[in-house]
Design a protein around this motif. Structure first.
Motif, PDB file in Angstrom:
ATOM      1  N   VAL A  16      34.250  81.187  56.885  1.00 13.41           N
ATOM      2  CA  VAL A  16      33.269  81.299  57.958  1.00 13.41           C
ATOM      3  C   VAL A  16      33.780  80.627  59.225  1.00 13.41           C
ATOM      4  CG1 VAL A  16      30.920  80.752  58.632  1.00 13.41           C
ATOM      5  CG2 VAL A  16      31.412  81.362  56.283  1.00 13.41           C
ATOM      6  N   ALA A  17      34.313  79.429  59.073  1.00 11.37           N
ATOM      7  CA  ALA A  17      34.789  78.700  60.243  1.00 11.37           C
ATOM      8  C   ALA A  17      35.944  79.424  60.924  1.00 11.37           C
ATOM      9  CB  ALA A  17      35.217  77.291  59.829  1.00 11.37           C
ATOM     10  N   LEU A  18      36.878  79.951  60.137  1.00  8.12           N
ATOM     11  CA  LEU A  18      38.002  80.671  60.726  1.00  8.12           C
ATOM     12  C   LEU A  18      37.538  81.911  61.466  1.00  8.12           C
ATOM     13  CD1 LEU A  18      40.595  80.360  57.824  1.00  8.12           C
ATOM     14  CD2 LEU A  18      40.700  79.254  60.072  1.00  8.12           C
ATOM     15  N   ALA A  19      36.534  82.583  60.890  1.00  9.69           N
ATOM     16  CA  ALA A  19      36.008  83.765  61.566  1.00  9.69           C
ATOM     17  C   ALA A  19      35.436  83.387  62.914  1.00  9.69           C
ATOM     18  CB  ALA A  19      34.939  84.435  60.698  1.00  9.69           C
ATOM     19  N   ALA A  20      34.727  82.261  62.973  1.00 13.47           N
ATOM     20  CA  ALA A  20      34.111  81.853  64.230  1.00 13.47           C
ATOM     21  C   ALA A  20      35.159  81.451  65.261  1.00 13.47           C
ATOM     22  CB  ALA A  20      33.155  80.695  63.982  1.00 13.47           C
ATOM     23  N   LEU A  21      36.239  80.786  64.812  1.00 12.76           N
ATOM     24  CA  LEU A  21      37.232  80.268  65.748  1.00 12.76           C
ATOM     25  C   LEU A  21      38.274  81.303  66.145  1.00 12.76           C
ATOM     26  CD1 LEU A  21      37.817  76.763  64.096  1.00 12.76           C
ATOM     27  CD2 LEU A  21      36.501  77.269  66.160  1.00 12.76           C
ATOM     28  N   THR A 216      25.017  94.224  60.894  1.00 12.74           N
ATOM     29  CA  THR A 216      25.176  94.729  62.260  1.00 12.74           C
ATOM     30  C   THR A 216      25.627  93.661  63.235  1.00 12.74           C
ATOM     31  OG1 THR A 216      22.854  94.277  62.754  1.00 12.74           O
ATOM     32  CG2 THR A 216      23.375  96.447  61.862  1.00 12.74           C
ATOM     33  N   LEU A 217      25.874  92.457  62.755  1.00 15.79           N
ATOM     34  CA  LEU A 217      26.291  91.386  63.649  1.00 15.79           C
ATOM     35  C   LEU A 217      27.685  91.678  64.188  1.00 15.79           C
ATOM     36  CD1 LEU A 217      25.772  88.573  64.879  1.00 15.79           C
ATOM     37  CD2 LEU A 217      26.781  87.590  62.799  1.00 15.79           C
ATOM     38  N   ASN A 218      27.812  91.628  65.512  1.00 15.31           N
ATOM     39  CA  ASN A 218      29.097  91.882  66.168  1.00 15.31           C
ATOM     40  C   ASN A 218      29.380  90.706  67.083  1.00 15.31           C
ATOM     41  OD1 ASN A 218      31.398  93.435  66.644  1.00 15.31           O
ATOM     42  ND2 ASN A 218      30.542  94.285  68.527  1.00 15.31           N
ATOM     43  N   GLY A 219      29.921  89.643  66.520  1.00 18.13           N
ATOM     44  CA  GLY A 219      30.175  88.438  67.287  1.00 18.13           C
ATOM     45  C   GLY A 219      29.963  87.218  66.418  1.00 18.13           C
ATOM     46  N   VAL A 220      29.709  86.091  67.059  1.00 20.32           N
ATOM     47  CA  VAL A 220      29.507  84.822  66.368  1.00 20.32           C
ATOM     48  C   VAL A 220      28.182  84.237  66.820  1.00 20.32           C
ATOM     49  CG1 VAL A 220      30.404  82.492  65.967  1.00 20.32           C
ATOM     50  CG2 VAL A 220      31.987  84.425  66.178  1.00 20.32           C
ATOM     51  N   GLU A 221      27.458  83.689  65.901  1.00 23.56           N
ATOM     52  CA  GLU A 221      26.179  83.052  66.202  1.00 23.56           C
ATOM     53  C   GLU A 221      26.129  81.713  65.501  1.00 23.56           C
ATOM     54  OE1 GLU A 221      22.807  85.579  65.736  1.00 23.56           O
ATOM     55  OE2 GLU A 221      21.464  83.908  65.228  1.00 23.56           O
ATOM     56  N   ALA A 240      27.331  82.143  61.751  1.00 20.92           N
ATOM     57  CA  ALA A 240      27.524  83.490  61.215  1.00 20.92           C
ATOM     58  C   ALA A 240      28.490  84.226  62.116  1.00 20.92           C
ATOM     59  CB  ALA A 240      26.204  84.245  61.127  1.00 20.92           C
ATOM     60  N   ALA A 241      29.338  85.039  61.512  1.00 15.92           N
ATOM     61  CA  ALA A 241      30.307  85.827  62.263  1.00 15.92           C
ATOM     62  C   ALA A 241      30.351  87.232  61.684  1.00 15.92           C
ATOM     63  CB  ALA A 241      31.694  85.179  62.208  1.00 15.92           C
ATOM     64  N   GLY A 242      30.446  88.210  62.565  1.00 17.36           N
ATOM     65  CA  GLY A 242      30.502  89.585  62.107  1.00 17.36           C
ATOM     66  C   GLY A 242      31.263  90.462  63.079  1.00 17.36           C
TER      67      GLY A 242
END
Length: 928
Positions: A16-21, A216-221, A240-242
């Motif tokens: 999760v963290a890597l996806a966000a960064l 449907t998330l397209n980005g980071v929240e 969350a990242a998508g």
């Protein structure tokens, strides 16, 4: 069975963290539809977000829709690839039933930090039985990890099925806690408050709750929330990242939640002395210092204790009275760590791969209060003291404050993965998936009373090894440790394997539309290991292993008689559905359940609907076999003695003769769009529920209904009670908790039994209206209420059905929730009113009734958007801050004239009111 490893947890969180960064090229975080996905357009012209259980991304809800639960009715025709909860048919809303949906905006606007509390904001959900703060009702005694489950209409703690993205979830051998899914990873929640065993199988008697993860998330929240009330605080942190595209989608979310305990010592309404509120005095004589009894006469031990030299201070006819539950938590300290993920990959233009998964660990710690006991003190005791001039046996009623506060701690660890393929051939879709999950429950009670050691210390003539019951605290630390060395651990391990195969498509066309069929096969393999460790810390931990296999087949047919192509005056639409499901269990037999539904639209904007079906619930492993057979010595409020507390012996255990519960359900209602932006839904429901499995181990108010158990052997008194207890002791049944009186006069058979039946009916009303103004922004009004017209139940099959509606610890007549949302110039203000109607407390002696007041709380919140919401910058936009005041006016729970118990309530009703009080919270949310 193996637990998930720390390395696996670390990898999941790190992902999760890597996806966000690492995803610096993502668009501004938003829930966006795939370009290939059709939108969902209700009759009022507003978009309604629907999440497909087929793995396809869902269309975004339009800005016209306000935060708050919405109702998906018969006019809301979903896209061809969308499956709405309550039906297996793609592209058709459930016929005959409505769906209450909590969409993404409502999730964000809620003050709840966990998914279970979010769902319990819906008035149709009652906080009875399987709850962290109330375990005194049906199902509560098995909730040893203080989890939460959904109980629609209060019909039963296990009569609501909770699923994830349309498929089953591994449970803890009893129920599913919705908070296994972080709120940040939820797209929406759909609730069908109608019987649905013909569609989903066991448990769906009162309804179905579908947890739909984000696709449907397209980005980071990210989110950070802090909330505090008097002597209570909670926090929530998540990310969350998508990413979505023509290739498909992927999403992963992680959330950490902490909720502190709330001690009953910090809430004055949780009290034994209720005279200040106009109630009774439930104080006990098991105090510190205690009360000495000789020859049937009481002598209050003075403050500072008593010795033979000061025995002259003892006054006959006196007794010390005190609070009976000092140090007890109203709900435990809880920590949640949860993560979930979804993916969809378009392998070809006709073949998709999809999947979802989650990991959750909930840890709890709860103080149960100090132990009270009545002990016999022989004359050999080193500290023995007798009132002058008395002879005979001596007892002391005492609270064991020298011992630690009773502690329970443990965890629920759960994880599951699901994945499959979906192929499209013309108008048909074939799908198959495999589901695998595990759940481990651990509950530890490390400081139980060692009754033989206590009796030996009471008899000891050596001050170094004797127990002092006379209030001077002279018992040595070593003796106290020996008395307090009993452990009780009850782990439960579960493994679930599921296989699902479905086919869905159009058989042929009628003038009213396509006749559609959904059919499928499901295989479930369940394994459970019920563990027990009781006694000394060196006692072995043993497991009993059980398994169950379920083979199921189902089919559902949708027939549109009239539609847009052949509409007639008064017959704009006419749709029929028929569903049937066959389930074969390896241990409790087989069952077949049908359901029929109809929608009739005589004119645009109005649909009249109805449904009829049967449902069932297979008994749980824990109900069939039980964790253990033991005796629990517990305090009971006895109406025959004016509500005084008596010590009773309750037997725990299972019942291998249990059979499935059954129910017949029907509903009728209408969905009406009287004007643009407005919707009104009314539903009448009826549930006839038989063979209900219940146990009475945790029911400490059972004596208020003693006459209803006549002839069942569940309640025994006097000599019959003493004989039954001695019989069980002779069989090797041990005492699990408490100190058994020398001559027990009350016995409760707390084992599970198929004795109950009930009939429930009522009306649901859901309404919403959104309108824009010139210069003042947008306003939305939402209202949701449920009104029970009937709740009649019998404890035994031959017993009379008794009206229990609107009585304490039973489903209440009226619950409602209304809200006003105002969106103006970057600020979103929300005002919510929650109301629970008044009811009767019928537990008073001599058939007395207390009128418990209604309970209304007001929540106020405002969210400010900072910067450009569409900005991709880390600092320039996509940022919001929210301020919330939950229970704004700090409304205390209404007074309940009822003795406190170890399972909650007492001075207040934990099933109908929140003891926290006013909570102020700040939430920061960032999207990029």
């Amino acid at each position: 069975m193996h637990r998930i490893t720390s390395r696996r947890r670390l990898a999941l969180v790190s992902g999760v963290a890597l996806a966000a960064l690492g995803w610096s090229n993502l668009a501004a975080a938003q829930d966006t539809p795939s370009p290939a996905t059709d939108s969902v357009t209700p009759a009022d012209g507003q978009s309604a977000s629907q999440q497909g259980r087929t793995g396809a991304p869902a269309p975004v809800q339009s800005d016209a829709a306000a935060a708050g639960p919405v109702t998906i009715g018969a006019e809301d025709v979903p896209a061809a690839d969308i499956v709405v909860t309550g039906s297996r048919i793609r592209g058709a809303a459930p016929v005959g039933s409505s769906v209450i949906a909590i969409d993404r905006r409502a999730i964000e606007a809620s003050g709840a930090v966990t998914t279970d509390r979010l769902i319990k904001e819906i008035p149709q959900v009652f906080d009875l039985g399987t709850s962290e703060n109330s375990r005194g009702q049906s199902g509560g005694n098995s909730n040893i990890t203080f989890g939460n489950a959904i109980n629609i209409r209060g019909i039963g703690p296990y009569a609501t099925l909770t699923i994830l993205d349309g498929h089953r979830v591994v449970n803890n051998s009893r129920s599913v806690d919705p908070s296994i899914i972080p709120s940040l990873g939820l797209e929406r929640v759909e609730v069908v408050a109608d019987g649905a065993s013909a569609v989903y199988g066991s448990d769906a008697i009162a309804g179905v709750v579908n947890l739909i993860p984000r696709r449907t998330l397209n980005g980071v929240e990210t989110i950070a929330r802090m909330g505090a009330a008097r002597n209570f605080h909670e926090s929530q942190f998540g990310i969350a990242a998508g990413k979505t595209g023509d290739w498909g989608q992927v999403m992963v979310a992680y959330e950490h939640v902490f909720r502190s305990n709330l001690s009953g010592d910090n809430r004055d309404f949780f009290t034994s002395d209720q005279r200040r509120y106009g109630g009774r005095d439930f104080r006990v004589s098991q105090c510190n210092p205690g009360t000495l009894t000789v020859g049937g006469r009481n002598y209050a031990i003075p403050q500072g204790g008593v010795t033979p030299a000061s025995a002259g201070q003892l006054v006959a006819g006196t007794a010390n009275l005190c609070e009976g539950f000092t140090g007890q938590d109203l709900f435990p300290e809880t920590r949640y760590d949860s993560a979930n993920a979804t993916f969809t990959v378009h392998l070809t233009d006709w073949l998709d791969a999809f999947g979802d998964g989650y990991y959750s660990k909930r840890q709890f710690k709860r103080f149960g209060g100090y132990t009270g006991a009545t002990v016999s003190v022989p004359g050999t005791n080193a500290f023995f003291t007798r009132p002058p001039g008395t002879t005979g046996a001596e007892t002391v009623q005492i609270r064991l404050d020298d011992l630690p506060n009773n502690l329970s701690f443990g965890s629920t660890e759960s994880w599951q993965t699901a994945g499959g393929l979906r192929a499209k051939f013309g108008g048909w879709e074939v799908q198959g998936q495999v589901i695998y999950g595990r759940n481990d429950d651990v509950s530890n009670t490390p400081n139980g009373i060692n009754t033989p050691a206590l009796n030996a210390a009471l008899a000891s003539s050596n001050p170094a090894t004797a127990f002092d019951p006379y209030g001077l605290g002279r018992t040595s630390a070593a003796v106290l440790a020996a008395i307090n060395d009993q452990v009780f651990n009850a782990p439960t391990r579960n493994r679930f394997t599921g296989v699902e195969a479905t086919v869905n498509g159009t058989l042929f066309d009628l003038p009213g539309g396509g006749v559609k069929l959904a059919a499928g096969y499901e295989r479930q393999e369940l394994e459970v290991a019920l563990g027990i460790q009781r006694g000394a810390p060196t006692s072995p931990l043993t497991f009993r292993d059980y398994d169950r296999q379920v083979d199921s087949g189902y089919a559902e047919l949708y027939v549109p008689i009239f539609g847009s192509a052949n509409a007639l005056p008064g017959l704009r639409r006419l749709e029929l559905t028929a569903a049937v499901r066959y389930d074969k269990y390896s241990d409790v037999g087989s069952t077949t359940n049908p359901k029929f539904g109809a929608n009739w639209s005589p004119l645009r904007g109005l649909v009249i609907r109805g449904s009829y079906g049967t449902s069932f619930r297979a008994p749980l492993f824990s109900q069939i076999y039980g964790n253990s057979s033991n005796i629990f010595v517990q305090p009971y409020a006895d109406p025959a003695l004016g509500g005084a507390i008596v010590q009773g012996a309750a037997l725990s255990g299972g019942n291998t003769a249990l059979r499935p519960e059954e129910a017949t359900t029907w509903s009728a209602g209408l969905d009406w769009d009287p004007l643009p932006g407005g919707r009104i839904s009314l539903t009448y429901f009826d549930v006839n529920y038989t063979g209900q499995v219940d146990s009475y181990l945790g029911d400490l108010a059972i004596l208020s209904r003693e006459a209803q158990f006549a002839g069942t052997g569940v309640i025994l008194r006097g000599a019959a009670a003493a004989a039954r207890v001695q019989e069980l002791l002779a069989q090797g049944i041990t005492i699990a908790r408490g100190v058994l009186p020398a001559n027990p006069t009350l016995f409760i058979d707390g084992r599970t039994q198929n004795l109950g039946r009930s009939k429930t009916s009522g009306i649901d009303a859901v309404a919403s209206y959104t309108f824009d103004t010139n210069g003042a922004g947008r306003f939305t009004l939402n209202a949701n209420a449920t009104y029970l017209t009937r709740y009649r139940s019998a404890i035994t099959p031959a017993g009379d059905l008794i009206d229990r509606r609107n009585t304490v610890f039973n489903p209440l007549k009226f619950k409602g929730r209304g809200s006003l949302y105002w969106a103006y110039d970057g600020a979103n203000t929300r005002l919510t009113v929650n109301h629970v109607g008044g009811y009767d407390n019928n537990t008073l002696p001599n058939n007395g009734v207390q009128k418990v007041a209604s309970y209304t709380t007001v929540d106020l919140g405002v969210t400010f958007d900072v910067g450009d919401p569409a900005s991709r910058s880390l600092f320039a936009g996509g940022f919001s801050v929210s301020f919330d005041a939950l229970n704004l006016f700090d409304r205390k729970p209404p007074f309940l004239d009822f003795a406190p118990t170890i399972n909650g309530s007492g001075g207040y009703d934990a099933t109908a009111a929140n003891p926290v009080g006013r909570e102020i919270a700040v939430t920061l949310r960032k999207r990029f």
